[in-house]
Design a protein around this motif. Structure first.
Motif, PDB file in Angstrom:
ATOM      1  N   ALA A 275       6.550   7.483  -2.620  1.00 38.87           N
ATOM      2  CA  ALA A 275       7.080   6.952  -2.024  1.00 38.87           C
ATOM      3  C   ALA A 275       8.831   6.378  -2.573  1.00 38.87           C
ATOM      4  O   ALA A 275      10.205   6.218  -1.842  1.00 38.87           O
ATOM      5  CB  ALA A 275       6.647   4.816  -1.993  1.00 38.87           C
TER       6      ALA A 275
ATOM      7  N   GLN B  81       1.058  -1.440   0.073  1.00 39.04           N
ATOM      8  CA  GLN B  81      -0.269  -0.530  -0.421  1.00 39.04           C
ATOM      9  C   GLN B  81       0.529   1.003   0.104  1.00 39.04           C
ATOM     10  O   GLN B  81       0.469   2.408  -0.372  1.00 39.04           O
ATOM     11  CB  GLN B  81      -0.540  -0.070   1.109  1.00 39.04           C
ATOM     12  CG  GLN B  81      -1.566   1.592   0.992  1.00 39.04           C
ATOM     13  CD  GLN B  81      -2.915   0.898   2.490  1.00 39.04           C
ATOM     14  OE1 GLN B  81      -4.040  -0.614   3.110  1.00 39.04           O
ATOM     15  NE2 GLN B  81      -3.271   2.085   3.549  1.00 39.04           N
ATOM     16  N   ASP B  82       1.662   1.534   0.993  1.00 38.41           N
ATOM     17  CA  ASP B  82       2.561   2.688   0.632  1.00 38.41           C
ATOM     18  C   ASP B  82       3.343   2.719  -0.033  1.00 38.41           C
ATOM     19  O   ASP B  82       3.705   3.662  -0.253  1.00 38.41           O
ATOM     20  CB  ASP B  82       3.687   2.395   2.320  1.00 38.41           C
ATOM     21  CG  ASP B  82       3.055   2.223   3.707  1.00 38.41           C
ATOM     22  OD1 ASP B  82       1.584   2.896   3.246  1.00 38.41           O
ATOM     23  OD2 ASP B  82       3.358   1.699   4.459  1.00 38.41           O
ATOM     24  N   ALA B  83       3.749   1.350  -1.229  1.00 37.04           N
ATOM     25  CA  ALA B  83       4.421   1.337  -2.485  1.00 37.04           C
ATOM     26  C   ALA B  83       3.972   2.445  -3.615  1.00 37.04           C
ATOM     27  O   ALA B  83       4.462   2.708  -3.981  1.00 37.04           O
ATOM     28  CB  ALA B  83       5.499  -0.036  -2.311  1.00 37.04           C
ATOM     29  N   ASP B  84       2.800   1.156  -3.592  1.00 37.64           N
ATOM     30  CA  ASP B  84       2.103   2.027  -5.291  1.00 37.64           C
ATOM     31  C   ASP B  84       1.033   1.789  -4.930  1.00 37.64           C
ATOM     32  O   ASP B  84      -0.165   1.386  -6.194  1.00 37.64           O
ATOM     33  CB  ASP B  84       3.251   1.270  -6.148  1.00 37.64           C
ATOM     34  CG  ASP B  84       3.043  -0.038  -6.055  1.00 37.64           C
ATOM     35  OD1 ASP B  84       1.708  -0.229  -4.901  1.00 37.64           O
ATOM     36  OD2 ASP B  84       3.202  -0.738  -7.152  1.00 37.64           O
ATOM     37  N   LEU B  85      -0.215   1.897  -3.569  1.00 37.42           N
ATOM     38  CA  LEU B  85      -1.239   1.275  -3.485  1.00 37.42           C
ATOM     39  C   LEU B  85      -1.760   0.029  -3.949  1.00 37.42           C
ATOM     40  O   LEU B  85      -2.461  -1.224  -3.517  1.00 37.42           O
ATOM     41  CB  LEU B  85      -2.107   2.239  -3.827  1.00 37.42           C
ATOM     42  CG  LEU B  85      -1.958   3.506  -3.369  1.00 37.42           C
ATOM     43  CD1 LEU B  85      -3.800   4.519  -3.860  1.00 37.42           C
ATOM     44  CD2 LEU B  85      -2.479   4.103  -1.745  1.00 37.42           C
TER      45      LEU B  85
ATOM     46  N   PRO C 111      -4.855   5.308   6.057  1.00 36.07           N
ATOM     47  CA  PRO C 111      -4.065   4.568   7.149  1.00 36.07           C
ATOM     48  C   PRO C 111      -5.577   3.506   7.696  1.00 36.07           C
ATOM     49  O   PRO C 111      -6.390   3.911   7.022  1.00 36.07           O
ATOM     50  CB  PRO C 111      -4.762   5.773   7.932  1.00 36.07           C
ATOM     51  CG  PRO C 111      -5.270   6.739   7.623  1.00 36.07           C
ATOM     52  CD  PRO C 111      -5.275   6.325   5.862  1.00 36.07           C
TER      53      PRO C 111
ATOM     54  N   ARG D 145       1.840   8.282   6.587  1.00 37.11           N
ATOM     55  CA  ARG D 145       2.572   6.866   6.516  1.00 37.11           C
ATOM     56  C   ARG D 145       3.867   6.954   5.644  1.00 37.11           C
ATOM     57  O   ARG D 145       4.374   6.370   6.605  1.00 37.11           O
ATOM     58  CB  ARG D 145       1.214   6.463   6.152  1.00 37.11           C
ATOM     59  CG  ARG D 145       0.381   5.892   6.705  1.00 37.11           C
ATOM     60  CD  ARG D 145      -1.199   4.889   5.732  1.00 37.11           C
ATOM     61  NE  ARG D 145      -0.130   3.525   5.278  1.00 37.11           N
ATOM     62  CZ  ARG D 145      -0.201   2.778   6.048  1.00 37.11           C
ATOM     63  NH1 ARG D 145      -0.827   2.623   6.833  1.00 37.11           N
ATOM     64  NH2 ARG D 145       1.068   1.147   5.953  1.00 37.11           N
ATOM     65  N   VAL D 146       3.945   7.448   4.863  1.00 40.65           N
ATOM     66  CA  VAL D 146       4.896   7.370   3.838  1.00 40.65           C
ATOM     67  C   VAL D 146       6.311   8.381   4.250  1.00 40.65           C
ATOM     68  O   VAL D 146       7.466   6.937   4.190  1.00 40.65           O
ATOM     69  CB  VAL D 146       5.279   7.776   2.506  1.00 40.65           C
ATOM     70  CG1 VAL D 146       6.305   7.324   1.502  1.00 40.65           C
ATOM     71  CG2 VAL D 146       4.113   6.766   1.646  1.00 40.65           C
TER      72      VAL D 146
ATOM     73  N   TYR E  76      -2.784  14.942   2.989  1.00 45.62           N
ATOM     74  CA  TYR E  76      -2.931  13.157   2.371  1.00 45.62           C
ATOM     75  C   TYR E  76      -2.536  12.731   3.404  1.00 45.62           C
ATOM     76  O   TYR E  76      -0.954  13.114   3.764  1.00 45.62           O
ATOM     77  CB  TYR E  76      -2.968  13.128   1.712  1.00 45.62           C
ATOM     78  CG  TYR E  76      -2.031  12.369   0.491  1.00 45.62           C
ATOM     79  CD1 TYR E  76      -3.936  11.232   0.601  1.00 45.62           C
ATOM     80  CD2 TYR E  76      -1.000  11.480  -0.145  1.00 45.62           C
ATOM     81  CE1 TYR E  76      -3.796   9.773  -0.004  1.00 45.62           C
ATOM     82  CE2 TYR E  76      -1.415  10.860  -0.884  1.00 45.62           C
ATOM     83  CZ  TYR E  76      -2.266   9.622  -0.242  1.00 45.62           C
ATOM     84  OH  TYR E  76      -2.270   7.667  -0.599  1.00 45.62           O
TER      85      TYR E  76
ATOM     86  N   GLN F 227       1.408   7.286  -6.046  1.00 47.01           N
ATOM     87  CA  GLN F 227       1.661   6.843  -4.414  1.00 47.01           C
ATOM     88  C   GLN F 227       3.054   6.738  -4.504  1.00 47.01           C
ATOM     89  O   GLN F 227       4.725   6.555  -3.576  1.00 47.01           O
ATOM     90  CB  GLN F 227       1.125   5.787  -3.838  1.00 47.01           C
ATOM     91  CG  GLN F 227       1.067   5.365  -2.790  1.00 47.01           C
ATOM     92  CD  GLN F 227       1.190   5.930  -1.191  1.00 47.01           C
ATOM     93  OE1 GLN F 227      -0.095   6.937  -1.919  1.00 47.01           O
ATOM     94  NE2 GLN F 227       1.589   5.382  -0.708  1.00 47.01           N
ATOM     95  N   GLN F 228       3.804   6.211  -6.074  1.00 46.03           N
ATOM     96  CA  GLN F 228       4.899   5.362  -6.069  1.00 46.03           C
ATOM     97  C   GLN F 228       6.275   6.333  -6.403  1.00 46.03           C
ATOM     98  O   GLN F 228       6.373   6.129  -5.730  1.00 46.03           O
ATOM     99  CB  GLN F 228       5.474   4.472  -7.454  1.00 46.03           C
ATOM    100  CG  GLN F 228       6.049   3.552  -7.769  1.00 46.03           C
ATOM    101  CD  GLN F 228       7.181   2.500  -8.481  1.00 46.03           C
ATOM    102  OE1 GLN F 228       5.936   3.151  -9.692  1.00 46.03           O
ATOM    103  NE2 GLN F 228       7.196   1.931  -8.217  1.00 46.03           N
TER     104      GLN F 228
ATOM    105  N   GLN G 186       7.032   6.260   7.634  1.00 46.29           N
ATOM    106  CA  GLN G 186       8.235   4.635   7.915  1.00 46.29           C
ATOM    107  C   GLN G 186       9.534   4.684   7.995  1.00 46.29           C
ATOM    108  O   GLN G 186      10.251   4.102   7.917  1.00 46.29           O
ATOM    109  CB  GLN G 186       6.950   4.514   6.037  1.00 46.29           C
ATOM    110  CG  GLN G 186       7.467   2.456   6.048  1.00 46.29           C
ATOM    111  CD  GLN G 186       6.898   1.750   7.328  1.00 46.29           C
ATOM    112  OE1 GLN G 186       5.870   2.215   7.629  1.00 46.29           O
ATOM    113  NE2 GLN G 186       7.519   1.383   7.686  1.00 46.29           N
TER     114      GLN G 186
END
Lengths: 393, 393
Positions: B98, A253-257, B7, B123-124, B118, B94-95, B127
């Protein structure tokens, strides 16, 4: 480009291989003739006419249910766990490896792998701050007795990484006995096994050994489809123990959903078409068997390379027998002749790869191979002079 | 599911939203009616008939050239750098976020962002071990004067993260003056700006402000197409300063080798169809303007929510005016009534979000909205009793 590889040296070679007029024995590119085009056209029509709204929308982090089920069914073909809840869809097996490493390996942890080995994996392990434990291998794959010896003498691993079918670069197949032994060691010493198996479907005789997951509850299995169907959708998956699926899903999820929904719809439909996969695999195996046989004949005729004829996969791992010819020098000379090959050293951790080449038989058609091998001979002549030149001169 | 969010609290809500019979104002799912189906069918035919071998094969780590060029052209529409060599294709924005974070943020670095913000980004950052600096915002977006004050008093940031058009969750648009101010601060204090702009194409009047990248050489721009075309191909990109493209490309290679080639071929062809994009955006803007207007009327009629009518994007950020009604309790009651909404707290870092809801106008059709708002009123009545119950009783 190449599931197999790129440290920067190999990235440069692959860039050179893509130049016009260059013939490539370098990359791990599957043969375009092996792609199931007709079936894909049908499946694309189906997706757009009956499932477009879902296929073009966001999907679940862990993957579209049909894709998880399809991967679970594939996993079942060679034994081991087949619960779709244990499956996480990933953007290629490289992502499965990266997520596993990021979620489970802390700086200072040890990761064991075969030497020589897949350097895309080594890069990821090093990036995570892992110490590498190089385990020797032979024609039966990783030498699990050697690993056991290291463990008995006090070495401790977090992960052991193996490519059990048609290892990259050596093309070795890990025997069933060693698979069981590795599973036993994992239970005894408490490490996890990452079983990265992208070439299993490329056995020329169609015979695959049982997954290590059939013998252990400590396996993370990476299921690639890039060599089985085609690389372009970047849809793969992993099968992991229930306790690890949560952390791996959060990492995903954190990497690319999520992995692209469209590709998941296409690939899951393709896999579930009645009769498609067995028919396709027969065609694939026959195609690669022919190419490997053809290239083996040509390379054998050179007289200065020795290799075991592979039983599957994509690669020859060939040793140079001419004195004074080094793999890196030969690789540079080959590029001058319009041929891309990969030298051994980037795959090696402790051992010396300077007399080895990795040669792919998958990408060129048989009709292009004689010219490629002719260029290889020209490159060797550049490096060491024509054979018999002294005697003749 | 939701570029906007999850989350775990929100992941649970989105899972509930997917249950049969539940109406959802929760997710950031674009309207399926907005997907360019006809054009996609044409483009898919083109790809399979004229470019299948390339589209189904591995491609370059940094992205297929046509896709990089297409993203560079899109970047140029709102100013800033447009050299395709500055573009890295990513598997969703998202990637991009990240990779940027993993490549550039070390544990203990500070990342500043708007509060509320957001939470997928938060989260990212967390992390990666970053410390968060929460910057207040208002209807003009991040309060750059407040940020400047913190910097003057000694705070130092590695990154400042902004969603400049139709911010998630507040729907605010960062003014041009503040964009320039932020660029100036980046130059002065030496931080990088991550400009995450997935909603820019959803301006109801079609008006977009210049990218911050037009004012600074320290911007990493995340270019999403999920809301513009559809989310299903997971094809996006980032534009970064030349010195950062190398490390980001290496991070991409380790993460998943490349974004799916097939999607890149489809999306780049779609973007380059003559006349397609302007026509499509007009349709998109009209569709969302209608939905937002419809939902604004219905929510306004409730009498216990206040909000600024958004000028674009996907969301209302609405404050509850009834005493004693808390957003989390209301969310739980709404699920009981078959309605998914998102409470404010998961978006908040320092500030109190317990009286706010984020409501998406994008997913439901106008004909479903009255029932959704009826359920919201039922949920409120469950939590606080029917309005005027005391007076009537």
């Amino acid at each position: 480009m190449d599931r197999a590889a790129p440290p920067d040296a190999i990235r440069d070679i692959l860039a050179a291989a893509a130049a016009p007029g260059v013939l490539s024995l370098a990359g791990g590119l599957p043969a375009p003739d092996s792609f199931p085009l007709t079936e894909l056209v049908t499946v694309l029509d189906e997706v757009m006419s009956s499932a477009a709204a879902a296929a073009l929308q966001y999907g679940p982090v862990e993957g579209v249910p049909a894709m998880r089920a399809g991967l679970a069914a594939r996993a079942g073909e060679t034994g081991g766990h087949t619960d779709p809840d244990r499956v996480l869809v990933t953007s290629g097996s490289q992502q499965g490896l990266a997520l596993t490493t990021n979620a489970l390996v802390a700086p200072g942890d040890t990761v064991a792998l075969e030497d020589p080995g897949y350097l895309g994996a080594v890069r990821v392990f090093r990036q995570a701050g892992a110490d590498l434990l190089a385990v020797p291998g032979d024609e039966d794959g990783m030498d699990t007795e050697a690993l056991a010896g290291r463990l008995r003498r006090g070495a401790r691993c977090r992960l052991v990484y193996v490519v059990p079918h048609f290892h990259n670069p050596t093309a070795a197949v890990l025997t069933e006995e060693r698979r069981r032994h590795l599973a036993e060691l994992a239970g005894h010493y408490g490490f996890l096994i990452v079983e990265d198996d992208p070439y299993a479907d490329l056995a020329f005789d169609g015979v695959r050994l049982p997954s290590i997951d059939a013998f252990s509850d400590r396996v993370i299995r990476l299921l690639s489809l890039s060599k089985t169907l085609c690389p372009g959708f970047r849809v793969a998956g992993l099968v992991a123990p229930p306790a690890l699926i949560g952390p791996l899903t959060t990492a995903k999820q954190d990497a690319d959903l999520q992995t692209n929904t469209f590709g998941q719809h296409v690939v899951s439909r393709l896999l579930s078409r009645p009769g498609f996969l067995p028919r396709h695999l027969l065609r694939l195996q026959s195609l690669y068997r022919t190419r490997a046989g053809h290239l083996a004949g040509l390379l054998g005729g050179l007289g200065w390379l020795t290799f075991r004829a592979p039983r599957g996969g994509l690669f020859f791992w060939a040793a140079i027998t001419t004195a004074g010819v080094d793999a890196a020098t030969l690789t540079a000379a080959a590029i001058e002749e319009g041929l891309a090959i990969v030298p051994g050293p980037p795959f090696c951790i402790d051992r010396d790869g300077s007399r080895h080449l990795r040669l792919s038989f998958a990408t060129l058609s048989p009709s292009e191979m004689p010219e490629a091998v002719r260029r290889l001979e020209l490159a060797r002549a550049r490096v060491s002079g024509p054979r018999g030149a002294a005697a003749a001169g």
